[in-house]
Scaffold this motif. Structure first.
Motif, PDB file in Angstrom:
ATOM      1  N   THR A 394       0.858  -1.184   0.000  1.00 17.41           N
ATOM      2  CA  THR A 394       0.000   0.000   0.000  1.00 17.41           C
ATOM      3  C   THR A 394       0.892   1.231   0.000  1.00 17.41           C
ATOM      4  N   THR A 396       0.947   5.788  -0.999  1.00 17.05           N
ATOM      5  CA  THR A 396       0.210   6.998  -1.352  1.00 17.05           C
ATOM      6  C   THR A 396       0.994   7.780  -2.395  1.00 17.05           C
ATOM      7  N   LEU A 413      -4.611   6.871  -2.774  1.00 13.30           N
ATOM      8  CA  LEU A 413      -4.202   5.644  -2.106  1.00 13.30           C
ATOM      9  C   LEU A 413      -4.187   4.490  -3.099  1.00 13.30           C
ATOM     10  N   TYR A 414      -3.045   3.843  -3.230  1.00 13.27           N
ATOM     11  CA  TYR A 414      -2.894   2.756  -4.200  1.00 13.27           C
ATOM     12  C   TYR A 414      -2.537   1.465  -3.476  1.00 13.27           C
ATOM     13  N   ARG A 415      -2.990   0.363  -4.063  1.00 13.03           N
ATOM     14  CA  ARG A 415      -2.602  -0.960  -3.588  1.00 13.03           C
ATOM     15  C   ARG A 415      -2.028  -1.729  -4.763  1.00 13.03           C
ATOM     16  N   TYR A 435     -11.406   5.591  -0.539  1.00 12.10           N
ATOM     17  CA  TYR A 435     -10.600   4.943   0.494  1.00 12.10           C
ATOM     18  C   TYR A 435     -11.313   3.765   1.162  1.00 12.10           C
ATOM     19  N   TRP A 451      -7.872  -7.799   2.138  1.00  9.16           N
ATOM     20  CA  TRP A 451      -6.582  -7.166   1.865  1.00  9.16           C
ATOM     21  C   TRP A 451      -5.695  -7.404   3.074  1.00  9.16           C
TER      22      TRP A 451
END
Length: 512
Positions: A394, A396, A413-415, A435, A451
């Motif tokens: 995870t 940002t 916000l990236y995963r 989010y 997750w």
């Protein structure tokens, strides 16, 4: 000649049968050897660990007083670190579902604690040992069988000045709060469970060791129940973190409070013992951590690669807190604003395991903590879960994670998921400003989306998810479950399981 040919043919057939028989026996022996290897692998690894531990003990015993090792961070050419190219993968976006990274889901209904005085509002953080399950939260540490049967409480915490606000996902601590008991940081080796213990009234701080196979329910290490310095947890003191200092800390004052999320509480480690000779402790200032002998002698310290220089502003942003997690009895760390995850190897080694390539998106410590620096175009690493086949990352971009940036939607916000086998990283498809979006839709049985978190990964790489019965029952009744593409028989199994649950039941979900 004809008779000779018959004899040769007969001999050939006999040899062929003999060879086949020998081959079958060989294959059978190989299979038995493989099964034995799988069954005895843990025992073999444990024996090697004990031997290394004894060798280290002998080496430390020969050191002159005050001796310090130089820190080592060299790369092993035979085991180079995995390079995770985040900078070059930002356009590699694809949808992911749970079946892309797992094949099996298992649920364990945890037997309720027999002590009705313990609150059951908080979910547990779970830890898998070889033969046991350990459940821990703010209220204590409890031992279960692998089937979820309650065995005993290792420690029941005594708390004052603490308030749990579940609707806001916060735990509030008044500045004069008291805590006597175990922390949420636990780890194990074989049948031995290790946990941190503290009494902030008397100042006691220990690493405790408890043999889970012990039949006794008695507290093994208490000076006397009438004493304020009695240890209320099971086990024996493995390390006295104050090294004999018995001075009582000053009285705590009731002025203000601080708060944190349960997840933030569970992530913290602070101190960890990789063996019975040493322990690892977080440090402040220029050093990231130190390795100490159990008597308190500092064996080695490790300086941060990123250092602040001539920083004169009164405020600092909390943008990157680093990463720290335990896996299979080993400690892994990434200090804040660093791009490498190291395995800590006593007495003085940091072994690089994963390296993040951030390129032009990297932010320095000097930039990251400065409230006046524009983070647009910069990436900040957040959480990291290390499973058997994948890394779940995870991060940002363009801002940092805080309530204001979430409200303003300035946080992206990236995963991302990294395949260890393919050495490739892909960004999980989704809106970076949503989010609360469910990540990794559960198409295996229609259950809750998954997750993984750094502190909820089993020693064999299993993804652990802590649930309440009410959470699972509500999910089953939602439209998303009905529309799930999971196999109907699996959905029916999950529905039947959820129907048997009470709202306040605790459930451990294991994803493999």
């Amino acid at each position: 000649m004809k008779n000779n040919s018959s004899i040769y043919l007969l001999l050939f057939l006999l040899i062929a049968v003999s060879c086949n028989s020998n081959r079958l026996k060989t294959d059978e022996k190989s299979l038995v050897k493989q099964i034995l290897t799988e069954e005895e692998q843990r025992a073999h690894e444990e024996q090697l660990r004990i031997e290394r531990e004894q060798q280290l003990a002998d080496s430390i015993a020969k050191l002159p007083k005050g001796f310090r090792f130089n820190e080592e961070r060299g790369v092993d050419p035979e085991h180079p670190p995995m390079v995770i190219d985040i900078a070059g993968s930002l356009d590699s976006i694809r949808p992911f579902r749970l079946s892309d990274v797992a094949t099996e889901v298992k649920y364990i209904r945890m037997e309720a604690l027999p002590d009705s005085t313990l609150p059951n509002d908080l979910k547990y953080k779970y830890y898998l040992m070889d033969k046991y399950l350990v459940a821990t939260n703010l209220y204590g540490i409890h031992l279960y069988s692998k089937q979820g049967e309650f065995i005993r409480s290792v420690v029941k915490n005594e708390l004052t000045g603490v308030n749990v606000d579940l609707p806001k996902d916060r735990i509030h601590f008044w500045n004069d709060y008291t805590l006597v008991g175990g922390g949420t940081s636990v780890w194990g080796r074989g049948d031995d469970l290790f946990y941190t213990y503290s009494n902030n009234i008397t100042g006691q701080r220990y690493i405790m060791e408890y043999n889970c196979a012990a039949a006794s329910l008695m507290i093994e290490n208490q000076p006397g129940s009438e004493n304020t310095d009695s240890i209320i947890g099971l086990g024996t003191v493995s390390v006295d973190l104050r090294h004999g200092d018995t001075r009582t800390p000053p009285a705590r004052k009731h002025q203000g409070m601080f708060s944190m999320s349960p997840d933030y509480l569970y992530k913290g480690m602070g101190v960890f013992s990789p063996d019975r000779n040493t322990y690892v402790q977080n440090m402040h200032g220029k050093n990231m951590l130190g390795i100490l002998g159990t008597g308190g002698d500092t064996l080695a310290t490790f300086a941060k690669v990123e250092q602040l220089e001539n920083y004169t502003k009164n405020l600092m942003r909390g943008t990157d807190r680093g990463t720290q997690y335990e896996k299979d009895g080993k400690l892994f760390v990434r200090t804040n604003f660093n791009d490498t995850i190291f395995q800590v190897i006593p007495p003085n080694k940091l072994f690089p395991v994963y390296v993040f390539h951030l390129g032009q998106y990297k932010v320095t410590m000097q930039e990251g903590v400065d409230p006046g620096f524009d983070l647009n175009g910069k990436i900040i690493l957040q959480d990291f879960a290390d499973t058997r086949d994948y890394l779940f990352i995870t991060f940002t971009k363009d801002s940092y994670d805080c309530p204001n940036n979430r409200r303003n939607k300035t946080l992206k916000l990236y995963r991302a998921i990294y395949s260890k086998a393919k050495h490739k990283l892909a960004i999980v498809e989704g809106l970076p400003t949503d989010y609360e979006a469910p990540i990794l839709e559960n198409d295996l049985d229609g259950g809750v989306p998954v997750w993984p978190q750094s502190f909820m990964v089993g020693r064999n790489g299993e993804i652990l998810v802590s649930l309440k019965g009410s959470e699972l029952k509500a999910h089953i009744k939602a439209t998303g479950f009905e529309h799930s593409t999971a196999p109907i028989e699996k959905k029916n199994e999950l529905r039947n399981f959820a129907d048997m649950l009470a709202a306040d039941d605790d459930v451990l979900m294991i994803v493999k």
